[in-house]
Design a protein around this motif. Structure first.
Motif, PDB file in Angstrom:
ATOM      1  N   ARG A  64       4.346 -10.079   3.714  1.00  0.00           N
ATOM      2  CA  ARG A  64       5.009  -9.254   2.696  1.00  0.00           C
ATOM      3  C   ARG A  64       4.166  -8.018   2.368  1.00  0.00           C
ATOM      4  O   ARG A  64       4.689  -6.907   2.222  1.00  0.00           O
ATOM      5  CB  ARG A  64       5.263 -10.070   1.434  1.00  0.00           C
ATOM      6  CG  ARG A  64       6.252 -11.206   1.623  1.00  0.00           C
ATOM      7  CD  ARG A  64       6.554 -11.911   0.295  1.00  0.00           C
ATOM      8  NE  ARG A  64       7.216 -13.179   0.508  1.00  0.00           N
ATOM      9  CZ  ARG A  64       8.499 -13.329   0.795  1.00  0.00           C
ATOM     10  NH1 ARG A  64       9.258 -12.255   0.899  1.00  0.00           N
ATOM     11  NH2 ARG A  64       9.023 -14.524   0.972  1.00  0.00           N
ATOM     12  N   THR A  65       2.854  -8.213   2.242  1.00  0.00           N
ATOM     13  CA  THR A  65       1.983  -7.086   1.907  1.00  0.00           C
ATOM     14  C   THR A  65       1.974  -6.059   3.026  1.00  0.00           C
ATOM     15  O   THR A  65       2.025  -4.842   2.777  1.00  0.00           O
ATOM     16  CB  THR A  65       0.552  -7.595   1.645  1.00  0.00           C
ATOM     17  OG1 THR A  65       0.574  -8.537   0.573  1.00  0.00           O
ATOM     18  CG2 THR A  65      -0.368  -6.450   1.279  1.00  0.00           C
ATOM     19  N   LEU A 106       5.188  -4.055   2.969  1.00  0.00           N
ATOM     20  CA  LEU A 106       5.174  -3.064   1.892  1.00  0.00           C
ATOM     21  C   LEU A 106       4.301  -1.873   2.259  1.00  0.00           C
ATOM     22  O   LEU A 106       4.667  -0.712   2.001  1.00  0.00           O
ATOM     23  CB  LEU A 106       4.671  -3.714   0.598  1.00  0.00           C
ATOM     24  CG  LEU A 106       5.634  -4.673  -0.100  1.00  0.00           C
ATOM     25  CD1 LEU A 106       4.907  -5.442  -1.200  1.00  0.00           C
ATOM     26  CD2 LEU A 106       6.818  -3.892  -0.676  1.00  0.00           C
ATOM     27  N   GLU A 107       3.147  -2.133   2.865  1.00  0.00           N
ATOM     28  CA  GLU A 107       2.246  -1.050   3.264  1.00  0.00           C
ATOM     29  C   GLU A 107       2.895  -0.119   4.282  1.00  0.00           C
ATOM     30  O   GLU A 107       2.563   1.067   4.352  1.00  0.00           O
ATOM     31  CB  GLU A 107       0.957  -1.635   3.844  1.00  0.00           C
ATOM     32  CG  GLU A 107       0.044  -2.287   2.818  1.00  0.00           C
ATOM     33  CD  GLU A 107      -1.177  -2.904   3.447  1.00  0.00           C
ATOM     34  OE1 GLU A 107      -1.222  -3.000   4.698  1.00  0.00           O
ATOM     35  OE2 GLU A 107      -2.099  -3.295   2.698  1.00  0.00           O
ATOM     36  N   GLY A 156       6.081   0.610   4.331  1.00  0.00           N
ATOM     37  CA  GLY A 156       7.256   1.261   3.798  1.00  0.00           C
ATOM     38  C   GLY A 156       8.503   0.419   3.741  1.00  0.00           C
ATOM     39  O   GLY A 156       9.588   0.941   3.434  1.00  0.00           O
ATOM     40  N   TYR A 157       8.386  -0.861   4.001  1.00  0.00           N
ATOM     41  CA  TYR A 157       9.542  -1.751   3.916  1.00  0.00           C
ATOM     42  C   TYR A 157       9.585  -2.389   2.521  1.00  0.00           C
ATOM     43  O   TYR A 157       8.597  -2.398   1.796  1.00  0.00           O
ATOM     44  CB  TYR A 157       9.469  -2.852   4.971  1.00  0.00           C
ATOM     45  CG  TYR A 157       9.606  -2.347   6.389  1.00  0.00           C
ATOM     46  CD1 TYR A 157      10.824  -2.378   7.057  1.00  0.00           C
ATOM     47  CD2 TYR A 157       8.496  -1.825   7.068  1.00  0.00           C
ATOM     48  CE1 TYR A 157      10.951  -1.913   8.357  1.00  0.00           C
ATOM     49  CE2 TYR A 157       8.611  -1.349   8.363  1.00  0.00           C
ATOM     50  CZ  TYR A 157       9.838  -1.399   9.002  1.00  0.00           C
ATOM     51  OH  TYR A 157       9.952  -0.935  10.285  1.00  0.00           O
ATOM     52  N   ALA A 158      10.738  -2.925   2.179  1.00  0.00           N
ATOM     53  CA  ALA A 158      10.896  -3.592   0.885  1.00  0.00           C
ATOM     54  C   ALA A 158      11.414  -5.004   1.132  1.00  0.00           C
ATOM     55  O   ALA A 158      12.621  -5.265   1.001  1.00  0.00           O
ATOM     56  CB  ALA A 158      11.853  -2.817  -0.005  1.00  0.00           C
ATOM     57  N   GLN A 202      12.610  -8.736   0.762  1.00  0.00           N
ATOM     58  CA  GLN A 202      13.200  -9.481  -0.349  1.00  0.00           C
ATOM     59  C   GLN A 202      12.233 -10.571  -0.799  1.00  0.00           C
ATOM     60  O   GLN A 202      11.758 -11.365   0.023  1.00  0.00           O
ATOM     61  CB  GLN A 202      14.524 -10.111   0.086  1.00  0.00           C
ATOM     62  CG  GLN A 202      15.575  -9.100   0.475  1.00  0.00           C
ATOM     63  CD  GLN A 202      16.826  -9.764   1.027  1.00  0.00           C
ATOM     64  OE1 GLN A 202      16.868 -10.967   1.234  1.00  0.00           O
ATOM     65  NE2 GLN A 202      17.854  -8.958   1.255  1.00  0.00           N
TER      66      GLN A 202
END
Length: 226
Positions: free
Chosen positions: A23-24, A27-28, A30-32, A34
């Motif tokens: 998940r991290t 996010l790094e 540029g994805y989000a 769920q």
């Protein structure tokens, strides 16, 4: 009896760490992701396949970036995010309470990471020795580590050796070497796969480890017999 195992399979549940790092990393990049998306499936597929699915992208440069970022994060912070399998503390306390059970931590992550992991989870006093590659390696080096370690233990003592794993190939190797085998049904490999490896004993939780060791110690001639 000497018990040889990777604590990341035997006592520590890597799934929370894997999910945190995935998940991290997403996010790094540029994805989000769920927050409630189940990621447990990633432990049973090649990492490259998981990366393609998570990124919805098979561009080599994106996959390489994702893999590199994930690996750096896991090595730096991931191993501090493991969970404990049910019964792990009970198993450790049981090992520490006996004088005829010796736990040997066999891993591929290198000596510094292995020591840090033991200290972080307060397992250092329960482990008699760490046996690892001089520097971090891939999991493929573990069979040769097991072979070397078992040779040393046999030279030093006449006590029986048991190997616990959730890897069917490693269990098969240990059986060929005449080592007692304990298949972990709660690890990464699906239970049917572990059962097909035909280990001497199967346990469904870490809490069953003391009983399994007592059973093997009482039947010293049964290694690889099943």
């Amino acid at each position: 009896m000497h018990l040889v195992a990777d604590l990341e399979n035997l006592l520590l549940d890597p799934l929370p760490a894997i999910e945190y790092c995935l998940r991290t990393t997403l996010l790094e990049m540029g994805y989000a992701p769920q927050p409630d998306r189940d990621l447990s499936w990633v432990v049973n597929v090649p990492f490259s396949d998981a990366a393609i699915s998570l990124l919805a992208d098979d561009a080599p440069e994106r996959l390489d970036e994702f893999t590199a970022r994930y690996q750096r994060l896991f090595a730096c912070r991931g191993r501090r995010a493991f969970g404990l399998y049910p019964g792990a503390r009970v198993a450790v306390a049981s090992l520490q309470a006996t004088t005829d059970r010796h736990l040997h931590y066999l891993t591929h992550i290198g000596p510094e990471s292995a020591k840090a992991l033991l200290e972080h989870y307060a397992f250092r006093q329960a482990v008699d020795s760490i046996f690892t590659a001089p520097a971090p390696q891939c999991r493929m080096c573990r069979p040769s580590l097991l072979e070397n370690l078992s040779g040393k233990l046999r030279e030093q003592s006449g006590e029986a050796i048991a190997f616990a794993s959730d890897d069917p190939a490693e269990l098969a190797l240990a059986r060929r070497m005449g080592i007692h085998t304990i298949g972990l049904l709660y690890g990464r490999s699906p239970a049917p796969v572990i059962r097909r490896a035909q280990p001497d004993l199967l346990i469904e939780s870490a809490a069953r480890l003391p009983t399994a060791l007592a059973t093997l110690a009482a039947e010293p001639g049964q290694a690889g017999a099943h």
